[in-house]
Scaffold this motif. Structure first.
Motif, PDB file in Angstrom:
ATOM      1  N   LYS A   1       0.861  -1.184   0.000  1.00  0.00           N
ATOM      2  CA  LYS A   1       0.000   0.000   0.000  1.00  0.00           C
ATOM      3  C   LYS A   1       0.895   1.230   0.000  1.00  0.00           C
ATOM      4  O   LYS A   1       1.906   1.263   0.692  1.00  0.00           O
TER       5      LYS A   1
ATOM      6  N   ASP B   1       0.298   5.384   0.196  1.00  0.00           N
ATOM      7  CA  ASP B   1      -0.664   6.479   0.378  1.00  0.00           C
ATOM      8  C   ASP B   1      -2.077   5.931   0.250  1.00  0.00           C
ATOM      9  O   ASP B   1      -2.494   5.131   1.056  1.00  0.00           O
ATOM     10  N   PHE B   2      -2.791   6.339  -0.800  1.00  0.00           N
ATOM     11  CA  PHE B   2      -4.178   5.916  -0.969  1.00  0.00           C
ATOM     12  C   PHE B   2      -4.344   4.873  -2.068  1.00  0.00           C
ATOM     13  O   PHE B   2      -5.443   4.655  -2.563  1.00  0.00           O
ATOM     14  N   LYS B   3      -3.266   4.234  -2.467  1.00  0.00           N
ATOM     15  CA  LYS B   3      -3.331   3.227  -3.529  1.00  0.00           C
ATOM     16  C   LYS B   3      -2.747   1.905  -3.047  1.00  0.00           C
ATOM     17  O   LYS B   3      -1.875   1.860  -2.192  1.00  0.00           O
TER      18      LYS B   3
ATOM     19  N   PRO C   1      -6.425   2.917  -6.868  1.00  0.00           N
ATOM     20  CA  PRO C   1      -7.185   3.430  -5.721  1.00  0.00           C
ATOM     21  C   PRO C   1      -8.172   2.352  -5.271  1.00  0.00           C
ATOM     22  O   PRO C   1      -8.576   1.498  -6.068  1.00  0.00           O
TER      23      PRO C   1
END
Length: 145
Positions: A101, A103-105, A120
């Motif tokens: 993982k 950040d947000f991905k 995402p």
């Protein structure tokens, strides 16, 4: 094996080279006398007319029901390393393995293509397998070699 009727929303598993491990959303248009189905894809279009959705004949072993959506609880981590997931890309759902993982991905590795891509969470879903006895099951964690 499940029997589908006209209008059922399903997924078609591609068996074509380069597309193995991918599933495409479709609707049953008709059931043919040999047990196969004519389906209209949700996202695939005809090669010569991109304004028309692709309709084609598929064998019954390439068709499965739409998998149920699994909703994660608030505050929980969506996916863990080695979870099998489906990633929405190139108009279909592709089976891959979460490798990390950032950040947000989530990074997903695809064994069939060798690709390693970040997505995402909105483009991922837990991978479920359709069993011969008519139930959805979670796969075991993958062991990357």
């Amino acid at each position: 094996m499940a029997v589908f009727k006209v209008g059922d929303r399903i997924e078609v598993c591609s068996k074509e080279q380069g597309f193995i491990g991918s599933y495409y959303e479709a609707t049953i248009v008709s059931k043919l006398s040999d047990g196969s189905y004519r389906v209209r894809y949700k996202n695939l279009v005809e090669e010569n007319d991109h304004s028309r959705l692709l309709i084609e004949q598929v064998s019954s072993d390439e068709v499965r029901p739409m998998p149920p959506r699994i909703i994660e609880g608030k505050g929980t981590q969506f996916y863990s390393v080695l979870d099998k997931v489906d990633a929405f890309d190139n108009d279909g759902w592709w089976v891959g393995i979460v490798t990390g993982k950032d950040d947000f991905k989530y990074w997903v590795y695809f064994e069939t293509t060798g690709d390693h891509i970040a997505y995402p969470v909105s483009r991922l879903r837990k991978h479920l397998e359709w069993s011969n006895n008519g139930f959805w099951v979670l796969p075991k964690k993958s062991l990357l070699s």
